[in-house]
Motif scaffolding. Structure first.
Motif, short mmCIF file in Angstrom:
data_model
loop_
_atom_site.label_atom_id
_atom_site.label_comp_id
_atom_site.label_asym_id
_atom_site.label_seq_id
_atom_site.Cartn_x
_atom_site.Cartn_y
_atom_site.Cartn_z
N ARG A 184 0.79 30.16 25.28
CA ARG A 184 1.80 29.51 24.45
C ARG A 184 2.22 30.41 23.29
O ARG A 184 3.40 30.57 23.00
CB ARG A 184 1.25 28.17 23.93
CG ARG A 184 2.29 27.26 23.37
CD ARG A 184 1.80 25.84 23.06
NE ARG A 184 0.40 25.68 22.77
CZ ARG A 184 -0.50 25.14 23.61
NH1 ARG A 184 -0.14 24.74 24.81
NH2 ARG A 184 -1.76 25.02 23.26
N ILE A 185 1.24 31.06 22.65
CA ILE A 185 1.54 31.98 21.55
C ILE A 185 2.35 33.17 22.06
O ILE A 185 3.32 33.60 21.43
CB ILE A 185 0.24 32.44 20.86
CG1 ILE A 185 -0.39 31.29 20.09
CG2 ILE A 185 0.49 33.62 19.94
CD1 ILE A 185 -1.81 31.55 19.63
N ASN B 257 4.27 33.28 24.72
CA ASN B 257 5.62 32.80 25.05
C ASN B 257 6.49 32.71 23.80
O ASN B 257 7.66 33.09 23.82
CB ASN B 257 5.57 31.44 25.73
CG ASN B 257 5.42 31.55 27.22
OD1 ASN B 257 5.95 32.45 27.84
ND2 ASN B 257 4.69 30.62 27.80
N TYR B 258 5.90 32.19 22.72
CA TYR B 258 6.64 32.07 21.46
C TYR B 258 7.06 33.46 20.97
O TYR B 258 8.19 33.66 20.54
CB TYR B 258 5.78 31.36 20.41
CG TYR B 258 6.44 31.28 19.07
CD1 TYR B 258 7.46 30.37 18.83
CD2 TYR B 258 6.07 32.14 18.04
CE1 TYR B 258 8.10 30.31 17.61
CE2 TYR B 258 6.70 32.08 16.80
CZ TYR B 258 7.70 31.16 16.59
OH TYR B 258 8.33 31.11 15.37
N GLU B 259 6.14 34.42 21.05
CA GLU B 259 6.45 35.78 20.61
C GLU B 259 7.56 36.39 21.46
O GLU B 259 8.49 37.03 20.93
CB GLU B 259 5.21 36.66 20.66
CG GLU B 259 5.44 38.04 20.10
CD GLU B 259 4.18 38.89 20.08
OE1 GLU B 259 4.31 40.07 19.73
OE2 GLU B 259 3.09 38.38 20.39
N GLU C 171 9.91 34.78 23.11
CA GLU C 171 11.16 34.10 22.77
C GLU C 171 11.72 34.59 21.44
O GLU C 171 12.93 34.81 21.30
CB GLU C 171 10.95 32.59 22.73
CG GLU C 171 10.72 31.97 24.09
CD GLU C 171 10.25 30.52 24.02
OE1 GLU C 171 10.20 29.96 22.89
OE2 GLU C 171 9.96 29.95 25.07
N THR C 172 10.85 34.80 20.45
CA THR C 172 11.28 35.30 19.15
C THR C 172 11.88 36.70 19.29
O THR C 172 12.94 36.99 18.71
CB THR C 172 10.10 35.33 18.16
OG1 THR C 172 9.57 33.99 18.05
CG2 THR C 172 10.52 35.82 16.81
#
Length: 136
Positions: free
Chosen positions: A10-11, A13-15, A17-18
């Motif tokens: 999840r972390i 994926n967030y990175e 996407e950012t």
């Protein structure tokens, strides 16, 4: 899949996407800077055409072109800086994507190893049950 693996994915994926958003913003800024250069070139052509028809404009053309060269040089320098930033963003995105894939691979291997272990326990339980039936 374990909670720690889900959290890491999840972390990651967030990175990713950012970084994708950052890359998109950088690409948009580069396109804008390139458009600014194209507009400057079009303005210079218009001024040169005007100078052919107007004597006053012809007298001021050299001063205009001097300023134009400075503005164009600044715009080209912006493009160079943005290109370097875009390259860095692409490299960062590639690295983050590779990390995400590593975490997904570890999570998948953990899941498969748990399934294999469960299968071995089940086989051992059936073997024990078969031995007891034979003995009994």
């Amino acid at each position: 899949m374990t909670a720690w693996a889900q959290s890491l994915i999840r972390i990651s994926n967030y990175e990713v996407e950012t970084l994708q958003k950052r890359l998109a913003e950088t690409t948009a800024r580069r396109a804008s800077a390139e458009m600014r250069i194209a507009v400057l070139e079009a303005e210079a052509e218009i001024e040169q055409d005007r100078a052919r028809d107007d004597a006053d404009a012809a007298m001021m053309l050299q001063a205009y072109l001097s300023g134009w060269k400075l503005r164009k040089g600044a715009a080209e320098a912006d493009v160079v800086v943005i290109d370097a930033e875009e390259e860095g963003a692409r490299d960062a995105l590639t690295g983050a994507f590779e990390e995400l894939k590593k975490f997904e691979h570890v999570a998948e291997m953990t899941r498969l190893n748990a399934m294999i272990a469960a299968g071995k326990r089940e086989t051992a339980a059936f073997d024990e049950l078969g031995l007891r039936r034979r003995a009994g």
